[in-house]
Design a protein around this motif. Structure first.
Motif, mmCIF file in Angstrom:
data_model
loop_
_atom_site.group_PDB
_atom_site.id
_atom_site.type_symbol
_atom_site.label_atom_id
_atom_site.label_comp_id
_atom_site.label_asym_id
_atom_site.label_seq_id
_atom_site.Cartn_x
_atom_site.Cartn_y
_atom_site.Cartn_z
ATOM 1 N N ILE A 40 0.869 -1.185 0.073
ATOM 2 C CA ILE A 40 -0.042 0.125 0.124
ATOM 3 C C ILE A 40 1.250 1.618 -0.041
ATOM 4 N N ILE A 41 0.701 2.239 -1.044
ATOM 5 C CA ILE A 41 1.018 3.063 -1.389
ATOM 6 C C ILE A 41 0.486 4.750 0.096
ATOM 7 N N VAL A 42 1.200 4.743 0.629
ATOM 8 C CA VAL A 42 0.459 6.302 1.411
ATOM 9 C C VAL A 42 1.100 7.355 1.491
ATOM 10 N N VAL A 43 0.065 8.212 0.752
ATOM 11 C CA VAL A 43 0.827 9.812 -0.163
ATOM 12 C C VAL A 43 -0.233 10.251 1.527
ATOM 13 N N ARG A 48 4.523 14.381 8.127
ATOM 14 C CA ARG A 48 3.970 14.126 9.222
ATOM 15 C C ARG A 48 4.051 12.485 8.551
ATOM 16 N N TRP A 49 5.330 12.100 8.167
ATOM 17 C CA TRP A 49 5.444 10.987 8.379
ATOM 18 C C TRP A 49 5.787 10.183 9.639
ATOM 19 N N ASN A 50 5.552 11.403 10.921
ATOM 20 C CA ASN A 50 5.977 10.738 11.990
ATOM 21 C C ASN A 50 4.757 11.335 12.608
ATOM 22 N N SER A 51 4.090 11.588 12.007
ATOM 23 C CA SER A 51 2.631 12.128 12.578
ATOM 24 C C SER A 51 2.028 10.579 13.565
ATOM 25 N N GLU A 52 0.632 11.351 14.709
ATOM 26 C CA GLU A 52 0.127 11.316 15.249
ATOM 27 C C GLU A 52 -1.060 10.064 13.656
ATOM 28 N N THR A 53 -1.198 10.451 13.686
ATOM 29 C CA THR A 53 -1.439 9.204 11.961
ATOM 30 C C THR A 53 -0.703 8.967 11.415
ATOM 31 N N ILE A 57 -1.512 4.169 10.997
ATOM 32 C CA ILE A 57 -2.005 3.619 9.528
ATOM 33 C C ILE A 57 -1.005 3.070 9.887
ATOM 34 N N ARG A 58 0.557 3.240 10.186
ATOM 35 C CA ARG A 58 1.175 1.734 10.379
ATOM 36 C C ARG A 58 0.977 0.630 11.794
ATOM 37 N N GLU A 59 0.054 1.088 13.094
ATOM 38 C CA GLU A 59 -0.746 -0.408 13.596
ATOM 39 C C GLU A 59 -1.404 -1.026 12.251
ATOM 40 N N VAL A 60 -2.609 0.062 11.981
ATOM 41 C CA VAL A 60 -3.492 -0.753 11.137
ATOM 42 C C VAL A 60 -3.254 -1.604 10.478
ATOM 43 N N TYR A 61 -2.476 -1.073 8.847
ATOM 44 C CA TYR A 61 -2.265 -1.693 8.852
ATOM 45 C C TYR A 61 -1.118 -2.213 8.356
ATOM 46 N N ALA A 62 -0.542 -2.037 9.137
ATOM 47 C CA ALA A 62 0.949 -3.086 8.636
ATOM 48 C C ALA A 62 1.349 -3.980 10.023
ATOM 49 N N LYS A 63 -0.177 -4.760 10.683
ATOM 50 C CA LYS A 63 -0.122 -4.877 12.281
ATOM 51 C C LYS A 63 0.940 -6.900 11.833
ATOM 52 N N ASP A 64 2.024 -7.031 12.697
ATOM 53 C CA ASP A 64 2.487 -8.180 12.076
ATOM 54 C C ASP A 64 1.397 -9.510 12.553
ATOM 55 N N ILE A 65 1.641 -10.633 11.624
ATOM 56 C CA ILE A 65 1.185 -11.153 11.663
ATOM 57 C C ILE A 65 1.106 -12.908 12.218
ATOM 58 N N MET A 66 0.913 -12.826 13.639
ATOM 59 C CA MET A 66 1.485 -13.835 14.304
ATOM 60 C C MET A 66 1.281 -14.699 14.170
ATOM 61 N N THR A 67 0.060 -15.340 13.324
ATOM 62 C CA THR A 67 0.647 -17.064 13.197
ATOM 63 C C THR A 67 1.102 -17.459 12.197
ATOM 64 N N LEU A 68 1.859 -16.854 11.474
ATOM 65 C CA LEU A 68 2.943 -16.947 10.112
ATOM 66 C C LEU A 68 4.738 -17.440 11.841
ATOM 67 N N PRO A 69 5.557 -18.058 10.939
ATOM 68 C CA PRO A 69 6.442 -18.988 11.570
ATOM 69 C C PRO A 69 7.472 -17.715 12.141
ATOM 70 N N ASN A 70 7.475 -16.960 11.477
ATOM 71 C CA ASN A 70 8.327 -15.644 11.213
ATOM 72 C C ASN A 70 6.749 -14.213 11.119
ATOM 73 N N PRO A 71 7.000 -13.806 11.805
ATOM 74 C CA PRO A 71 5.453 -12.792 12.116
ATOM 75 C C PRO A 71 6.299 -11.782 11.116
#
Length: 373
Positions: A40-43, A48-53, A57-71
């Motif tokens: 996903i390209i975030v424009v 603002r790349w270190n803003s709360e927004t 976005i990182r927390e919601v869309y890039a959350k680690d998939i913990m059900t993989l052998p290597n998250p």
């Protein structure tokens, strides 16, 4: 007075809206959007790349998939900015795009957001009633764009976090359709799915190079065996299930493990597959699929008495019309492939091609009547 950039944005959007109205009633011959299915390209304005927004976005869309052998993150995010119309045009040609800025931000991204929203939507943003505006297939075919905006950085970040499930589900629904198209774009083995339908009253779509291994009473396996990426699926089913009050996570995992121990065994006599509950979470979610009640379970399998492990995706379907219970599971062993995200997502798309024959009992009764003649 509007900037030259904003005037060009308004002109371009006007042309796009007119073209969209035309393509709604005619075949769409536009080029397909480019870029990875999983990126996903975030424009956003670079300041603002270190803003709360951005953090939200990182927390919601890039959350680690913990059900993989290597998250790994659910999506790969790439943050970018634009300063020219050519750069904006390039961004508009990509497959997955998030455009995020507070509604009054004085930046090119902020101007793009304000120029794109009709006045009634802008009013809803300012009143706090709306903040997310999906724009699908706007500039190119097979494109997902969403604009995220609110009255402040903090307010927008809060809304993104509070709506995590809806936001991710929206883009993931499109991703699953893309994977399905990608998986079956080559020679699909319809002879297998047709046979499953005719003989057993259910089917899933079978990828081009899976080979049938086991075919016995109420159980079947298929395998796609490659040197560095071994994949398989198995299925089990049961008739005359009138009550599914027993159907919960514990039952699903126990049933899976009993079937794995019996049918998915290692090369040694005492080695067999089971679920790794100790080191990895096992997560189950539910959804409806064409009137079927579905449990989707993800986790990591391991081989007892052997050094093997990998991800799995299990689907447990219940058809209330035929009173039949089905279980289909996909697994992978690919120690050389560290990032297994794409394969697990492919499994999730494949499991959603499942169908149950509503006329199964009627057809079965007709076959039995003919055989008795």
């Amino acid at each position: 007075m509007k900037s030259i950039m904003q005037k060009n944005i308004l002109t371009l959007l006007g042309a796009v809206i007119l073209f969209s109205a035309f393509t709604a009633c005619n075949a769409d011959y536009r080029r397909r959007a480019g870029g990875s299915i999983e990126e996903i390209i975030v424009v956003m304005d670079s300041s603002r790349w270190n803003s709360e927004t951005a953090k939200a976005i990182r927390e919601v869309y890039a959350k680690d998939i913990m059900t993989l052998p290597n998250p790994v993150p659910f999506y790969k995010l790439t943050f970018t900015d634009f300063h020219t119309n050519n750069q904006l045009d390039n961004l508009k040609s990509l497959r997955n795009v998030i455009i995020a800025a507070p509604i009054d931000e004085q930046s090119n991204t902020g101007e793009l957001v304000r120029s794109s929203l009709p006045q009634e939507n802008e009013d809803r943003v300012r009143s706090g009633d709306s903040f997310a505006f999906p724009i699908k297939d706007q500039w190119y075919r097979d494109q997902y764009v969403i604009m995220l905006t609110s009255t402040s950085d903090e307010e927008l970040a809060e809304k993104i976090r509070n709506n995590e499930r809806t936001l991710v589900a929206d883009v993931f629904e499109r991703e699953l359709l893309r994977w399905e198209e990608d998986i079956y774009d080559r020679l699909e083995q319809t002879q297998y799915s047709d046979s499953l339908w005719a003989e057993n009253g259910w089917k899933v779509r079978i990828q081009h190079d899976y080979i049938k291994n086991v075919d016995t009473l109420n159980f079947v396996t298929f395998r796609r065996s490659l040197v560095d990426n071994d994949r398989w699926m198995w299925a089990w089913w049961q008739d005359d299930v009138d009550n599914i009050s027993f159907l919960d996570n514990n039952w699903i995992n126990a049933k899976r493990d009993s079937l794995l121990e019996k049918w998915i065994r290692g090369t040694r006599d005492d080695s067999y597959t089971t679920t790794n509950y100790k080191h990895h979470p096992v997560e189950t979610s539910t959804f409806n699929l064409n009137n079927l009640f579905v449990h989707e379970t993800q986790g990591v399998w391991t081989m007892v008495n052997d050094a093997m492990a990998g991800p799995f995706v299990n689907f447990t379907y219940y058809d209330p019309d035929t009173r039949r219970l089905f279980m289909v599971e996909y697994g992978q062993f690919a120690p050389a492939v560290r990032n297994k995200r794409r394969y697990v997502k492919q499994f999730r798309a494949m499991g959603r091609t499942f169908e149950s024959d509503s006329l199964y009992h009627e057809k079965k009764a007709n076959k039995e009547a003919l055989s008795s003649l």
